[in-house]
Design a protein around this motif. Structure first.
Motif, PDB file in Angstrom:
ATOM      1  N   PRO A 164       0.818  -1.214   0.000  1.00  0.00           N
ATOM      2  CA  PRO A 164       0.000   0.000   0.000  1.00  0.00           C
ATOM      3  C   PRO A 164       0.855   1.269   0.000  1.00  0.00           C
ATOM      4  O   PRO A 164       2.016   1.234   0.408  1.00  0.00           O
ATOM      5  N   SER A 165       0.262   2.356  -0.440  1.00  0.00           N
ATOM      6  CA  SER A 165       0.971   3.635  -0.531  1.00  0.00           C
ATOM      7  C   SER A 165       1.212   4.212   0.861  1.00  0.00           C
ATOM      8  O   SER A 165       0.676   3.721   1.864  1.00  0.00           O
ATOM      9  N   SER A 166       1.986   5.274   0.921  1.00  0.00           N
ATOM     10  CA  SER A 166       2.438   5.844   2.192  1.00  0.00           C
ATOM     11  C   SER A 166       1.295   6.223   3.121  1.00  0.00           C
ATOM     12  O   SER A 166       1.399   6.085   4.337  1.00  0.00           O
ATOM     13  N   GLU A 167       0.178   6.674   2.574  1.00  0.00           N
ATOM     14  CA  GLU A 167      -0.927   7.113   3.436  1.00  0.00           C
ATOM     15  C   GLU A 167      -1.664   5.953   4.086  1.00  0.00           C
ATOM     16  O   GLU A 167      -2.400   6.141   5.061  1.00  0.00           O
ATOM     17  N   TYR A 168      -1.502   4.740   3.552  1.00  0.00           N
ATOM     18  CA  TYR A 168      -2.223   3.579   4.081  1.00  0.00           C
ATOM     19  C   TYR A 168      -1.330   2.548   4.751  1.00  0.00           C
ATOM     20  O   TYR A 168      -1.831   1.583   5.335  1.00  0.00           O
ATOM     21  N   VAL A 169      -0.021   2.732   4.694  1.00  0.00           N
ATOM     22  CA  VAL A 169       0.879   1.674   5.160  1.00  0.00           C
ATOM     23  C   VAL A 169       0.800   1.470   6.678  1.00  0.00           C
ATOM     24  O   VAL A 169       0.905   0.341   7.167  1.00  0.00           O
ATOM     25  N   GLN A 225       5.842 -13.891  14.502  1.00  0.00           N
ATOM     26  CA  GLN A 225       6.742 -12.745  14.373  1.00  0.00           C
ATOM     27  C   GLN A 225       6.648 -12.236  12.947  1.00  0.00           C
ATOM     28  O   GLN A 225       6.785 -13.013  11.986  1.00  0.00           O
ATOM     29  N   ILE A 226       6.408 -10.945  12.779  1.00  0.00           N
ATOM     30  CA  ILE A 226       6.245 -10.368  11.445  1.00  0.00           C
ATOM     31  C   ILE A 226       7.439  -9.482  11.125  1.00  0.00           C
ATOM     32  O   ILE A 226       7.804  -8.596  11.900  1.00  0.00           O
ATOM     33  N   LEU A 227       8.060  -9.736   9.978  1.00  0.00           N
ATOM     34  CA  LEU A 227       9.228  -8.977   9.536  1.00  0.00           C
ATOM     35  C   LEU A 227       8.835  -8.123   8.339  1.00  0.00           C
ATOM     36  O   LEU A 227       8.234  -8.616   7.377  1.00  0.00           O
ATOM     37  N   LEU A 228       9.193  -6.847   8.414  1.00  0.00           N
ATOM     38  CA  LEU A 228       8.773  -5.869   7.412  1.00  0.00           C
ATOM     39  C   LEU A 228       9.961  -5.103   6.852  1.00  0.00           C
ATOM     40  O   LEU A 228      10.900  -4.761   7.585  1.00  0.00           O
ATOM     41  N   THR A 229       9.908  -4.823   5.563  1.00  0.00           N
ATOM     42  CA  THR A 229      10.888  -3.937   4.955  1.00  0.00           C
ATOM     43  C   THR A 229      10.275  -3.350   3.685  1.00  0.00           C
ATOM     44  O   THR A 229       9.108  -3.575   3.385  1.00  0.00           O
ATOM     45  N   GLY A 230      11.078  -2.579   2.946  1.00  0.00           N
ATOM     46  CA  GLY A 230      10.597  -1.951   1.718  1.00  0.00           C
ATOM     47  C   GLY A 230      10.504  -0.441   1.858  1.00  0.00           C
ATOM     48  O   GLY A 230      10.468   0.106   2.965  1.00  0.00           O
ATOM     49  N   PHE A 231      10.462   0.235   0.733  1.00  0.00           N
ATOM     50  CA  PHE A 231      10.512   1.699   0.687  1.00  0.00           C
ATOM     51  C   PHE A 231       9.440   2.344   1.561  1.00  0.00           C
ATOM     52  O   PHE A 231       9.715   3.291   2.302  1.00  0.00           O
ATOM     53  N   GLN A 232       8.204   1.848   1.490  1.00  0.00           N
ATOM     54  CA  GLN A 232       7.101   2.476   2.219  1.00  0.00           C
ATOM     55  C   GLN A 232       7.234   2.287   3.730  1.00  0.00           C
ATOM     56  O   GLN A 232       6.682   3.068   4.507  1.00  0.00           O
ATOM     57  N   LEU A 253      10.468   1.725   5.328  1.00  0.00           N
ATOM     58  CA  LEU A 253      11.731   2.309   5.784  1.00  0.00           C
ATOM     59  C   LEU A 253      11.755   3.832   5.730  1.00  0.00           C
ATOM     60  O   LEU A 253      12.522   4.463   6.453  1.00  0.00           O
ATOM     61  N   ASN A 254      10.930   4.414   4.878  1.00  0.00           N
ATOM     62  CA  ASN A 254      10.988   5.863   4.686  1.00  0.00           C
ATOM     63  C   ASN A 254       9.887   6.612   5.426  1.00  0.00           C
ATOM     64  O   ASN A 254       9.592   7.758   5.098  1.00  0.00           O
ATOM     65  N   GLN A 255       9.295   5.963   6.436  1.00  0.00           N
ATOM     66  CA  GLN A 255       8.299   6.625   7.259  1.00  0.00           C
ATOM     67  C   GLN A 255       8.549   6.316   8.727  1.00  0.00           C
ATOM     68  O   GLN A 255       9.147   5.297   9.073  1.00  0.00           O
ATOM     69  N   ASP A 256       8.077   7.208   9.580  1.00  0.00           N
ATOM     70  CA  ASP A 256       8.206   7.020  11.019  1.00  0.00           C
ATOM     71  C   ASP A 256       6.979   6.266  11.510  1.00  0.00           C
ATOM     72  O   ASP A 256       6.064   6.843  12.104  1.00  0.00           O
ATOM     73  N   LEU A 257       6.947   4.961  11.260  1.00  0.00           N
ATOM     74  CA  LEU A 257       5.787   4.148  11.603  1.00  0.00           C
ATOM     75  C   LEU A 257       5.838   3.689  13.058  1.00  0.00           C
ATOM     76  O   LEU A 257       6.920   3.517  13.632  1.00  0.00           O
ATOM     77  N   LYS A 258       4.673   3.464  13.618  1.00  0.00           N
ATOM     78  CA  LYS A 258       4.564   2.834  14.927  1.00  0.00           C
ATOM     79  C   LYS A 258       4.469   1.321  14.690  1.00  0.00           C
ATOM     80  O   LYS A 258       3.494   0.842  14.100  1.00  0.00           O
ATOM     81  N   ILE A 259       5.479   0.617  15.134  1.00  0.00           N
ATOM     82  CA  ILE A 259       5.567  -0.815  14.855  1.00  0.00           C
ATOM     83  C   ILE A 259       5.074  -1.612  16.064  1.00  0.00           C
ATOM     84  O   ILE A 259       5.619  -1.480  17.166  1.00  0.00           O
ATOM     85  N   PRO A 260       4.046  -2.444  15.888  1.00  0.00           N
ATOM     86  CA  PRO A 260       3.541  -3.282  16.990  1.00  0.00           C
ATOM     87  C   PRO A 260       4.613  -4.224  17.531  1.00  0.00           C
ATOM     88  O   PRO A 260       5.625  -4.496  16.875  1.00  0.00           O
ATOM     89  N   GLU A 261       4.370  -4.765  18.742  1.00  0.00           N
ATOM     90  CA  GLU A 261       5.371  -5.570  19.433  1.00  0.00           C
ATOM     91  C   GLU A 261       5.731  -6.856  18.692  1.00  0.00           C
ATOM     92  O   GLU A 261       6.858  -7.348  18.816  1.00  0.00           O
ATOM     93  N   ASN A 262       4.783  -7.416  17.952  1.00  0.00           N
ATOM     94  CA  ASN A 262       5.085  -8.677  17.268  1.00  0.00           C
ATOM     95  C   ASN A 262       5.656  -8.473  15.866  1.00  0.00           C
ATOM     96  O   ASN A 262       5.711  -9.403  15.060  1.00  0.00           O
ATOM     97  N   ALA A 263       6.100  -7.250  15.586  1.00  0.00           N
ATOM     98  CA  ALA A 263       6.695  -6.947  14.277  1.00  0.00           C
ATOM     99  C   ALA A 263       8.087  -6.346  14.445  1.00  0.00           C
ATOM    100  O   ALA A 263       8.429  -5.796  15.489  1.00  0.00           O
ATOM    101  N   LYS A 264       8.879  -6.492  13.397  1.00  0.00           N
ATOM    102  CA  LYS A 264      10.224  -5.939  13.387  1.00  0.00           C
ATOM    103  C   LYS A 264      10.556  -5.470  11.980  1.00  0.00           C
ATOM    104  O   LYS A 264      10.238  -6.145  10.998  1.00  0.00           O
ATOM    105  N   VAL A 265      11.186  -4.307  11.880  1.00  0.00           N
ATOM    106  CA  VAL A 265      11.588  -3.756  10.593  1.00  0.00           C
ATOM    107  C   VAL A 265      13.052  -4.102  10.346  1.00  0.00           C
ATOM    108  O   VAL A 265      13.893  -3.961  11.244  1.00  0.00           O
ATOM    109  N   PHE A 266      13.361  -4.594   9.148  1.00  0.00           N
ATOM    110  CA  PHE A 266      14.760  -4.836   8.806  1.00  0.00           C
ATOM    111  C   PHE A 266      15.142  -4.011   7.582  1.00  0.00           C
ATOM    112  O   PHE A 266      14.357  -3.836   6.664  1.00  0.00           O
ATOM    113  N   LYS A 267      16.359  -3.475   7.613  1.00  0.00           N
ATOM    114  CA  LYS A 267      16.821  -2.577   6.557  1.00  0.00           C
ATOM    115  C   LYS A 267      17.633  -3.298   5.488  1.00  0.00           C
ATOM    116  O   LYS A 267      17.757  -2.802   4.368  1.00  0.00           O
TER     117      LYS A 267
END
Length: 298
Positions: free
Chosen positions: A236-241, A256-263, A265-279
């Motif tokens: 989804p686009s930046s407004e819906y991610v 455990q949910i792993l997330l990455t990608g432009f939408q 990494l390039n936003q200051d998202l609030k990430i739930p406890e069962n998720a992790k962002v990888f660069k």
């Protein structure tokens, strides 16, 4: 046939426009065409020529010598050079030439040579990934057209699928569910993640591009995976991610949910406890190594 400005040639070759003009005047290296309004432009043949010239010049060939070579002689020198060197930048340059020429055989030979020399994983990390990043920028600026990107993506995809098929699952491995959100088609990163995960003996359930939410839930309920991994590049686009991430984590709370990608990494998202962002893919490898360590200590 595509047309290019001298700035496009500069972006693709790394040679300054001023230098290109000097070579054009001194060695008749390029033959610019002109529009009806007298604006200079270059064609595909000019681009192929200057990419070969750039790689040879970067490796110590004098421009005066290069200017006397035929196009075929240049191509043979470039191919010979890429077989001798493992410099990553040179290999990326050579792949760019193959892309512009739509030369599948040459592209495959370059990839195969690098895989033999440094291995599949290192070829992906140090050559293919930077190359794909480069052509992504070139595509966005209009220096190359979508057909170039599709041509390359399909060839890389074929290599990845063959490499994934060669990996084996271990009984002690975890279950990973890999997918792209609905509307998301950029699959190369997901395929490489599948290769890395499977190469460590884990089970990969691969759903691929544009996975409908209902299908994702259905597969999840069948396999009960330990991990979900997804990449959000354009959809989804930046407004819906943010909403998408929250809904995903809420629906699959036990994994455990792993997330990455432009939408992501390039936003200051609030990430739930069962998720992790990888660069970077290295972080996936680190997680896999941690899982192996835990398994050994049990």
């Amino acid at each position: 046939m595509s047309t290019y400005s001298i700035k496009d040639l500069e972006q693709l070759s790394g040679i300054k426009a001023h230098t290109l003009r000097i070579w054009e005047q001194r060695y008749n290296l390029l033959s610019p065409k002109r529009t009806d309004t007298n604006i200079r432009f270059y064609d595909d043949d000019d681009l192929k020529l200057i990419l070969n010239v750039a790689l040879l010049n970067e490796n110590g060939y004098k421009i005066s010598k290069i200017a006397k070579m035929s196009m075929e002689e240049m191509r043979e020198e470039v191919y010979s050079l890429t077989k001798r060197t493992i410099t990553h930048e040179d290999q990326i340059y050579a792949l760019t030439i193959s892309m512009v020429e739509m030369d599948e055989e040459r592209f495959d030979k370059i990839l195969s040579t690098n895989i033999l020399k440094i291995g599949f994983e290192q070829t992906m990390i140090y050559i293919i990934y930077p190359f794909l990043a480069k052509i992504g920028i070139l595509w966005q600026t209009g220096a190359i057209n979508p057909s170039h990107e599709h041509f390359i993506s399909n060839l890389v995809r074929q290599k990845l699928i063959v490499a994934i098929d060669g990996q084996m699952y271990r009984d002690s491995g975890k279950k990973w569910l890999l997918f792209l959100p609905e509307g998301e088609l950029h699959e190369i990163g997901l395929l490489f993640a599948a290769y890395i995960i499977k190469s460590k003996g884990h089970k990969v359930i691969y759903l691929g591009q544009s996975t409908p939410n209902d299908d994702l839930l259905s597969v999840y309920n069948i396999h009960k995976p330990d991990f979900l991994l997804t990449i959000v590049t354009t959809s989804p686009s930046s407004e819906y991610v943010q909403d998408y991430v929250e809904a995903l984590c809420d629906r699959f709370q036990k994994s455990q949910i792993l997330l990455t990608g432009f939408q992501v990494l390039n936003q200051d998202l609030k990430i739930p406890e069962n998720a992790k962002v990888f660069k970077h893919i290295r972080q996936i490898k680190e997680l896999l190594e941690d899982l192996e360590t835990v398994g050994e200590n049990k």
